[in-house]
Design an enzyme around this catalytic site. Structure first.
Site, PDB file in Angstrom:
ATOM      1  N   HIS A 194      -0.713  -4.526  19.255  1.00 24.24           N
ATOM      2  CA  HIS A 194      -0.202  -4.270  17.909  1.00 24.24           C
ATOM      3  C   HIS A 194       0.549  -2.936  17.954  1.00 24.24           C
ATOM      4  O   HIS A 194       0.103  -1.986  18.606  1.00 24.24           O
ATOM      5  CB  HIS A 194      -1.357  -4.205  16.906  1.00 24.24           C
ATOM      6  CG  HIS A 194      -0.901  -4.166  15.480  1.00 24.24           C
ATOM      7  ND1 HIS A 194      -0.439  -3.017  14.880  1.00 24.24           N
ATOM      8  CD2 HIS A 194      -0.846  -5.141  14.525  1.00 24.24           C
ATOM      9  CE1 HIS A 194      -0.122  -3.277  13.627  1.00 24.24           C
ATOM     10  NE2 HIS A 194      -0.351  -4.552  13.383  1.00 24.24           N
ATOM     11  N   SER A 250       1.463  -9.552  10.225  1.00 23.92           N
ATOM     12  CA  SER A 250       0.762  -8.496   9.488  1.00 23.92           C
ATOM     13  C   SER A 250      -0.737  -8.590   9.737  1.00 23.92           C
ATOM     14  O   SER A 250      -1.395  -9.543   9.315  1.00 23.92           O
ATOM     15  CB  SER A 250       1.051  -8.612   7.983  1.00 23.92           C
ATOM     16  OG  SER A 250       0.220  -7.738   7.247  1.00 23.92           O
ATOM     17  N   HIS A 304       5.675  -5.416   8.450  1.00 24.75           N
ATOM     18  CA  HIS A 304       5.495  -6.802   8.893  1.00 24.75           C
ATOM     19  C   HIS A 304       5.683  -7.782   7.740  1.00 24.75           C
ATOM     20  O   HIS A 304       4.750  -8.444   7.292  1.00 24.75           O
ATOM     21  CB  HIS A 304       4.117  -6.964   9.544  1.00 24.75           C
ATOM     22  CG  HIS A 304       4.079  -6.463  10.944  1.00 24.75           C
ATOM     23  ND1 HIS A 304       2.915  -6.166  11.609  1.00 24.75           N
ATOM     24  CD2 HIS A 304       5.085  -6.195  11.830  1.00 24.75           C
ATOM     25  CE1 HIS A 304       3.198  -5.741  12.827  1.00 24.75           C
ATOM     26  NE2 HIS A 304       4.504  -5.756  12.980  1.00 24.75           N
ATOM     27  N   CYS A 341       0.866  -1.175   0.000  1.00 31.00           N
ATOM     28  CA  CYS A 341       0.000   0.000   0.000  1.00 31.00           C
ATOM     29  C   CYS A 341       0.906   1.229   0.000  1.00 31.00           C
ATOM     30  O   CYS A 341       2.134   1.129   0.077  1.00 31.00           O
ATOM     31  CB  CYS A 341      -0.909   0.011   1.236  1.00 31.00           C
ATOM     32  SG  CYS A 341       0.000   0.209   2.794  1.00 31.00           S
ATOM     33  N   GLU A 388       0.861  -0.476  15.922  1.00 25.88           N
ATOM     34  CA  GLU A 388       0.085   0.691  15.495  1.00 25.88           C
ATOM     35  C   GLU A 388      -0.843   1.149  16.613  1.00 25.88           C
ATOM     36  O   GLU A 388      -0.957   2.347  16.904  1.00 25.88           O
ATOM     37  CB  GLU A 388      -0.747   0.360  14.246  1.00 25.88           C
ATOM     38  CG  GLU A 388      -1.627   1.518  13.786  1.00 25.88           C
ATOM     39  CD  GLU A 388      -2.559   1.151  12.646  1.00 25.88           C
ATOM     40  OE1 GLU A 388      -3.682   1.683  12.604  1.00 25.88           O
ATOM     41  OE2 GLU A 388      -2.156   0.319  11.795  1.00 25.88           O
TER      42      GLU A 388
END
Length: 730
Positions: free
Chosen positions: A123, A222, A40, A13, A125
């Site tokens: 995670h 991921s 990841h 992306c 993020e």
């Protein structure tokens, strides 16, 4: 397996691609470090490691002055501060979509809102998002969300902000939202799922419905790759989740007529190619097909348009202008199409939703004809150029190059209806979406007043601005903004729902803050400003000098004697003021309004000196004397002993306020600006002058020429008549 269908959006992306490119750029100048796993995907990390990128997990592992790249998932702000304190040279590769969530939760903290994060606990993020929240919780499923909310009734009516991890599935997010909306009456919802993630998930769902088996390529850590596999499992019984070609199990794939393949956002193109090559080697495939857009997405009128524009943008990035300009002449010659190629190009078919380029060849009252260099002739309705009241001749001319989107193909007549407006709108959508991440300021025109706000046209995209974000006062009429150009920031974009929300207020506030900071940075004593009176108090007037209020004390409003600021100024008056003093830390400014050149004391000293006489006006009586106005703004004191030439009990025995009298200036104190006056001195001088005059008259009549005589009893005068007569003769 006879056929392999590859999802169109499989692979990197924008955010992942950006972070990898940043790493490659840094590695050109030597080894560097990545704080946390950059993306990841272990294979891609190994490739970068061979080039000199090492992964560190804590600040202690970083060397002084080492160049450190922040991973795409982001890190807590404290980590960045610690790295900089240690002397590391930090570059931030955090995905812009993740940065957008950071800004949302930071703003929520400033507003005292509680934050609910829908995402995977632990995670990276989510950890980076949570570190920027004042108060928050992380919830993974709808069941967990419902249980947590039921146990926290104190939050049901409290302002809440909801965000979602960029790689979450839309289905899970919607389920969690339904739970939140049932209980939380003051929730602000932010759909922060990455658009690329949504597209990839929709394609995976559509592909898995028509395939006998699915292969999902991605790293085990991921989140978006794991979600892709989960989505595929809902529609297809056989799904293989692999990281590299060696993980493939061909026993089931060989018996599957149609196999679909997709890949997570952190999967590089070279791994996808290795997997497809491996499948080609092991299984005899009759066809490898790249899937087009998801059928559901085709229904969206702008979807193919946007994809075409995005592809064009990507192509432009991949071939720098400098490289094209510096290409050898031989290479350019090799690239010139042959006659057969040009003939084939002219005969190719054109499809709806395709972006085409051409040249304007004619303009009529109803349409603009475009030469597409193909077997079709294109036309664009002139209404697309004249909606804003502009003449079509002023908007486009014969010979102009033009780009448009194919709306309808008529193979019988060989014509193509085109739309330039749709292409412009598609580009505007991209600009609007990018503006959310870049926080860019866009320009538009207010076209209508809507319930609860206004609608702004930004290059064909309707942007709704709530009343609270218009920067108007609460009770102001929104209609005053109609047909006016405005500057705004985009706060929310949902292309699926064609919903865009913006804020004029954020731009106005930012511009005001910038003006205020510039004003403080440039401020100095004596500097003049043009301001507006904002409010009045008993002790002065507050004046806005450009976003900052300063106070003009009542003593600084006039050289004359006043009791209230309203005697000189009113709210709304425009004034020219100057800075007397200021405190940058406390944000306080003292302003002056009186013109220094019109200082009454200066005028007094230039006109009068000690000993001069002035006509003065009695303005105040005290027990010890009277104050008299010599000039407007300059008063002097007549002591009680100097009011009359005789003893008096009190000043009002002789004087009244408003009386105009003459007084002598007997003393001037330059330092304290004090004047001593005396009426008595003038009275004494007058008396002395009168006495002197009488004395002089007496001296002149000294008796030398006086006739002295007597009158007898008979009435005859007896005396020195001779002398008198002699005098008369003379």
């Amino acid at each position: 397996m006879k056929e392999l269908r590859v999802a169109k959006s499989a692979g990197f992306c924008f955010g992942v691609s950006r972070s990898v490119k940043m790493a490659e750029t840094m590695l050109q100048d030597g080894p560097c470090a990545s704080f946390g796993m950059l993306i990841h995907n272990e294979d891609e990390i190994r490739r970068l490691t061979k080039s000199g990128l090492r992964t560190v997990e804590c600040v202690e592992e970083v060397k002084p002055q080492e160049r450190v790249l922040i991973r795409a998932h982001g890190v807590p702000p404290e980590t960045i501060a610690a790295l900089q304190a240690k002397g590391a040279i930090v570059q931030d590769a955090t995905c812009p979509k993740v940065m957008h969530i950071h800004r949302i939760v930071e703003q929520a903290g400033r507003e005292g809102r509680f934050v609910i994060i829908i995402g995977m606990k632990k995670h990276p993020e989510v950890d980076a998002i949570r570190a920027r929240c004042a108060e928050c919780t992380v919830l993974e499923t709808a069941e967990e969300t419902e249980a947590w909310i039921e146990n926290h009734p104190e939050l049901w009516d409290r302002p809440i902000t909801v965000v979602v991890q960029t790689t979450q599935t839309k289905n899970n997010f919607d389920k969690c939202l339904n739970v939140v909306k049932k209980r939380c009456t003051n929730a602000e919802i932010n759909d922060t799922i990455c658009f690329a993630t949504s597209t990839r998930q929709e394609e995976a769902a559509a592909l898995s419905r028509v395939c006998d088996a699915m292969v999902v390529i991605g790293g085990r850590h991921s989140a978006n790759s794991v979600h892709l596999a989960e989505i595929c499992l809902q529609n297809c019984s056989h799904v293989q989740f692999v990281e590299r070609p060696e993980d493939l199990d061909f026993s089931r794939l060989k018996s599957s007529p149609v196999v679909g393949l997709t890949a997570g956002a952190s999967t590089p193109a070279w791994i996808i190619k290795e997997v497809t090559d491996k499948m080609s080697d092991e299984i005899k495939m009759e066809n490898i097909q790249e899937e087009t857009a998801v059928p559901e997405a085709v229904k969206e009128e702008n979807a193919p348009v946007v994809e075409a524009v995005e592809e064009a943008a990507e192509a432009a990035v991949e071939v720098p202008v400098e490289e094209a300009a510096n290409a050898p002449a031989e290479e350019a010659a090799d690239q010139e199409p042959s006659f057969d190629e040009m003939l084939e190009e002219s005969l190719k078919n054109i499809y709806n939703g395709e972006k085409v380029s051409g040249t304007v060849v004619s303009i009529t009252g109803t349409e603009v004809s475009v030469d597409l260099g193909a077997k079709y002739s294109g036309f664009i309705p002139t209404s697309e150029f004249t909606d804003a009241g502009v003449k079509v001749e002023d908007a486009v001319k014969i010979g102009d190059p033009i780009e448009a989107i194919v709306v309808r193909v008529n193979d019988v007549e060989g014509t193509v209806m085109l739309s330039k407006r749709r292409l412009d709108t598609a580009k505007a959508w991209i600009e609007v979406e990018e503006a959310v991440d870049s926080n860019a300021v866009l320009e538009g025109v207010v076209t209508e007043e809507n319930k609860g706000g206004v609608v702004v046209n930004v290059n064909g995209v309707r942007v709704f601005v709530p009343a609270s974000q218009t920067d108007l006062p609460r009770d102001a009429e929104l209609s005053q903004l109609l047909r006016k150009p405005v500057r705004l920031r985009i706060t929310e974009v949902n292309r699926g729902r064609k919903r865009v929300v913006g804020s004029i207020r954020r731009v106005a506030q930012a511009e005001r803050r910038e003006r205020v900071e510039n004003l403080w940075n440039e401020m100095e004593v004596g500097k003049k400003y043009h301001g507006v009176v904002k409010s009045l108090t008993s002790y002065g007037a507050f004046v806005d000098i450009g976003g900052v209020d300063g106070m003009v004390h009542v003593s600084e409003l006039s050289w004359g004697r006043i009791h209230q600021p309203s005697e000189v100024v009113s709210v709304g008056d425009e004034l020219d003021v100057y800075v007397i003093q200021f405190d940058r830390e406390k944000r306080k400014i003292s302003l002056g309004y009186k013109d220094p050149e019109a200082n009454p004391w200066t005028m007094f000293t230039s006109r009068y000196s000690v000993g001069d006489t002035a006509e003065v006006k009695i303005v105040k009586l005290m027990s010890f004397g009277a104050f008299a106005e010599v000039l407007p703004g300059v008063d002097g004191l007549i002591h009680i002993s100097q009011i009359a030439d005789h003893r008096i009990e009190k000043p009002d025995d002789v004087l009244r306020v408003g009386d105009v009298v003459e007084a002598k200036i007997t003393a001037i104190d330059e330092e304290k600006h004090k004047i001593s006056l005396s009426i008595r001195a003038l009275l004494n001088e007058a008396k002395a002058s009168q006495m002197a005059a009488e004395s002089e008259e007496a001296d002149e009549d000294d008796g030398a020429d006086t006739l002295v005589y007597e009158v007898s009893s008979e009435g005859e005068a007896v005396g020195d008549a001779e002398a008198f007569e002699t005098k008369e003769e003379v």
